[in-house]
Design a protein around this motif. Structure first.
Motif, PDB file in Angstrom:
ATOM      1  N   UNK A  39       0.833  -1.191   0.000  1.00  0.00           N
ATOM      2  CA  UNK A  39       0.000   0.000   0.000  1.00  0.00           C
ATOM      3  C   UNK A  39       0.876   1.252   0.000  1.00  0.00           C
ATOM      4  N   UNK A  40       1.953   1.238   0.812  1.00  0.00           N
ATOM      5  CA  UNK A  40       2.854   2.385   0.883  1.00  0.00           C
ATOM      6  C   UNK A  40       3.627   2.610  -0.413  1.00  0.00           C
ATOM      7  N   UNK A  41       3.719   1.587  -1.245  1.00  0.00           N
ATOM      8  CA  UNK A  41       4.458   1.715  -2.503  1.00  0.00           C
ATOM      9  C   UNK A  41       3.746   2.652  -3.468  1.00  0.00           C
ATOM     10  N   UNK A  42       2.545   3.053  -3.128  1.00  0.00           N
ATOM     11  CA  UNK A  42       1.812   3.960  -4.006  1.00  0.00           C
ATOM     12  C   UNK A  42       1.028   3.194  -5.047  1.00  0.00           C
ATOM     13  N   UNK A  43       0.621   3.906  -6.021  1.00  0.00           N
ATOM     14  CA  UNK A  43      -0.188   3.298  -7.070  1.00  0.00           C
ATOM     15  C   UNK A  43       0.708   2.524  -8.028  1.00  0.00           C
ATOM     16  N   UNK A  44       0.627   1.212  -7.925  1.00  0.00           N
ATOM     17  CA  UNK A  44       1.380   0.338  -8.812  1.00  0.00           C
ATOM     18  C   UNK A  44       0.428  -0.108  -9.913  1.00  0.00           C
ATOM     19  N   UNK A  45       0.887  -0.066 -11.128  1.00  0.00           N
ATOM     20  CA  UNK A  45       0.078  -0.520 -12.253  1.00  0.00           C
ATOM     21  C   UNK A  45       0.284  -2.027 -12.395  1.00  0.00           C
ATOM     22  N   UNK A  46      -0.578  -2.797 -11.724  1.00  0.00           N
ATOM     23  CA  UNK A  46      -0.449  -4.246 -11.742  1.00  0.00           C
ATOM     24  C   UNK A  46      -0.785  -4.755 -13.143  1.00  0.00           C
ATOM     25  N   UNK A  47       0.141  -5.496 -13.724  1.00  0.00           N
ATOM     26  CA  UNK A  47      -0.072  -6.035 -15.063  1.00  0.00           C
ATOM     27  C   UNK A  47      -0.982  -7.252 -15.034  1.00  0.00           C
TER      28      UNK A  47
END
Length: 167
Positions: A39-47
């Motif tokens: 969650x802390x990693x920010x918005x990750x664009x999960x493929x």
């Protein structure tokens, strides 16, 4: 959220199955810490699912390594446990690896052979199949199998103090 938790729980159980029975970190604590890091990693664009598992596996590996380092610093002078990474034996059969030593070896492997390091992380720590690993990395299954075999040999040599320059 239930699907994410289920995947994290499966990964955490896999990780914890390789730990010693008296490990002070509980599976739920590992899941919670990994989730917070994701969650802390920010918005990750999960493929896709495989990408999520790869990133989650890396987060859990970091939590366990930090926990092992903290525990080791509390027990100064304690003997280091060797990781019996025999190239002829499937890496999944390991019972209680020294994660700090393994993390150091994987970091060194990543410096020399980044793709091989990714294959180890995805297959061993992430529990991905050869097919899933090939899809995540964008390589053929034959390349993944070759990297898997060579990386295990390299890690065995590194963990046992042998030269790792052949490769």
């Amino acid at each position: 959220m239930p699907l994410v938790y289920a995947e994290l729980h499966r990964l955490a159980r896999r990780y914890m199955s390789h730990e010693r029975a008296d490990h002070t970190l509980q599976t739920s604590e590992l899941i919670n810490e990994a989730y917070l890091r994701l969650v802390d990693a920010g918005r990750v664009n999960w493929h896709d699912r495989a990408h999520f598992l790869a990133v989650s596996a890396q987060a859990m590996r970091r939590v366990l390594v930090e926990h092992a380092r903290a525990r080791g610093s509390q027990r100064r002078g304690a003997g280091v446990q060797n990781l019996p990474l025999d190239a002829a034996v499937n890496a999944h059969a390991l019972e209680s690896p020294d994660l700090v030593k393994l993390d150091g070896a994987l970091t060194a492997l990543a410096g020399e052979y980044p793709r091989r390091s990714q294959v180890i992380e995805l297959r061993y720590f992430g529990g991905l199949s050869v097919e899933e690993t090939a899809a995540v990395l964008g390589f053929s299954q034959a390349s993944v199998l070759r990297d898997w075999r060579l990386a295990r040999i390299w890690l065995f040599r590194a963990m046992s103090g042998e030269s790792t320059h052949a490769g």
